[in-house]
Design an enzyme around this catalytic site. Structure first.
Site, PDB file in Angstrom:
ATOM      1  CG  LEU A  50      -2.303  -0.449   1.298  1.00  0.00           C
ATOM      2  CD1 LEU A  50      -2.917  -0.222   2.338  1.00  0.00           C
ATOM      3  CD2 LEU A  50      -3.223   0.156   0.222  1.00  0.00           C
ATOM      4  CG  ASP A  51       1.249   4.021  -3.463  1.00  0.00           C
ATOM      5  OD1 ASP A  51       2.211   3.183  -3.618  1.00  0.00           O
ATOM      6  OD2 ASP A  51       0.539   4.414  -4.357  1.00  0.00           O
TER       7      ASP A  51
END
EC number: 5.4.99.25
Length: 330
Positions: A50-51
């Site tokens: 996940l960024d």
């Protein structure tokens, strides 16, 4: 003045799955390392990047559970996002330099027009992976090239958007915000989806909000934040872990007696009256313990991924038990 010596953390075998609600501003690996430190775990891995600018469901696997983390990596994911229409950026999100601004008239974004675009981007679609992504080329992440001002040639990839809902939400003129709820296959870039939807609407777009709300049947309501996890006493942290077998909710189940369990653990196939199955969770019966996963073809149970005898002993000595339905979405 000499600084005090650093205390060395005594690592220990920990086996299980932590359902984490990753916070904004932290990379997936940083969240993993923090949880690993809090548990004093020897071995850990996450189940899909996940960024830092995204929050939400990030299952973390420890010990024996890391052997099954690929199942979550491959699982469909659900996201909620907000795209700002009328503004495009170099990165496709709020961090990048603005490339273009256009006024957007919300009155022209009719329900019929949104429905047509929604249908266009539902099902199999092709995406061009963004330069600002963790995808690797020659051992380096694309974002490293992008930060150096280098743009590489990339090929489009087919992904599947299983479900998509587009809704206009309150925003400040002269722009408009679009809420995107998407369930999609592994490898789908929501940032790219938002940009492509903006292009299809003729105004451009970039992401200003992204949250993963589900992964492989795990809803965010079942997750704990890193802050909540850190506030727990050590015993309570261990109690938050689900057993490794909880990752195998969609598998058929086979239980073997002592002799057959030992042979299966040594990598030998076993014969039995079982129907063919592509994914099987295999257990020993005395004591009941997860041995690994395999598949069944022509009456043969064939090992695919096995736990070690040491891992099995450690799990039996202190592993948390799975909660019913935690990873099945029930």
């Amino acid at each position: 003045m000499q600084s005090a010596p650093r205390t060395r953390v005594q690592r220990r075998p920990v086996h299980g799955v932590l359902l984490l609600d990753k916070p904004l501003g932290l990379s997936s690996n940083a969240a993993l390392q923090k949880a690993k430190w809090l548990l004093r775990a020897e071995k850990a891995g996450h189940t899909g990047t996940l960024d830092p600018l995204a929050s939400g469901v990030l299952p973390l696997c420890f010990g024996a559970a890391t052997k099954f983390s690929q199942l979550q990596l491959d699982a469909p994911k659900t996201y909620e996002a907000i795209a700002r229409l009328g503004v495009t950026t170099a990165t496709g999100d709020a961090e990048g330099a603005v490339l273009q601004r256009r006024e957007v008239d919300p009155a022209q974004l009719t329900a019929e027009r949104l429905a047509a675009v929604q249908q266009r981007f539902t099902g199999p679609i092709h995406q061009l992976p963004p330069m600002h992504s963790a995808l690797k080329k020659d051992g380096r992440a694309l974002y490293e090239y992008a930060r150096a001002g280098v743009t590489l040639e990339r090929s489009t990839r087919e992904v599947v958007v299983l479900a998509l809902k587009l809704t206009l939400v309150q925003s400040e003129p002269p722009f408009a915000d679009l809420k995107i709820v998407a369930s999609c296959s592994k490898g789908t870039y929501i940032r790219t989806l938002a940009e492509d939807i903006g292009a299809a609407l003729g105004c451009g777009a970039h992401l200003v909000f992204l949250r993963r709300t589900a992964s492989g049947g795990i809803g965010v309501e079942r997750c704990i934040t890193l802050e909540q996890f850190e506030a727990l006493p050590e015993a309570a942290r261990l109690a938050r872990l689900q057993a490794p077998e909880s990752l195998l909710a969609g598998h058929a189940r086979v239980t073997l007696d002592g002799e057959n369990a030992a042979r299966f653990l040594s990598g030998l196939r076993r014969r039995g009256p079982w129907p063919n199955a592509r994914a099987v969770a295999v257990f020993g019966d005395n004591p009941r313990s997860l041995l690994g996963v395999g598949h069944i073809a022509g009456g043969e149970l064939i090992p695919d991924r096995l736990l070690s005898p040491l891992e099995i002993r450690q799990i039996l000595q202190g592993s948390p038990q799975p909660e019913a339905g935690v990873l099945s979405g029930k």
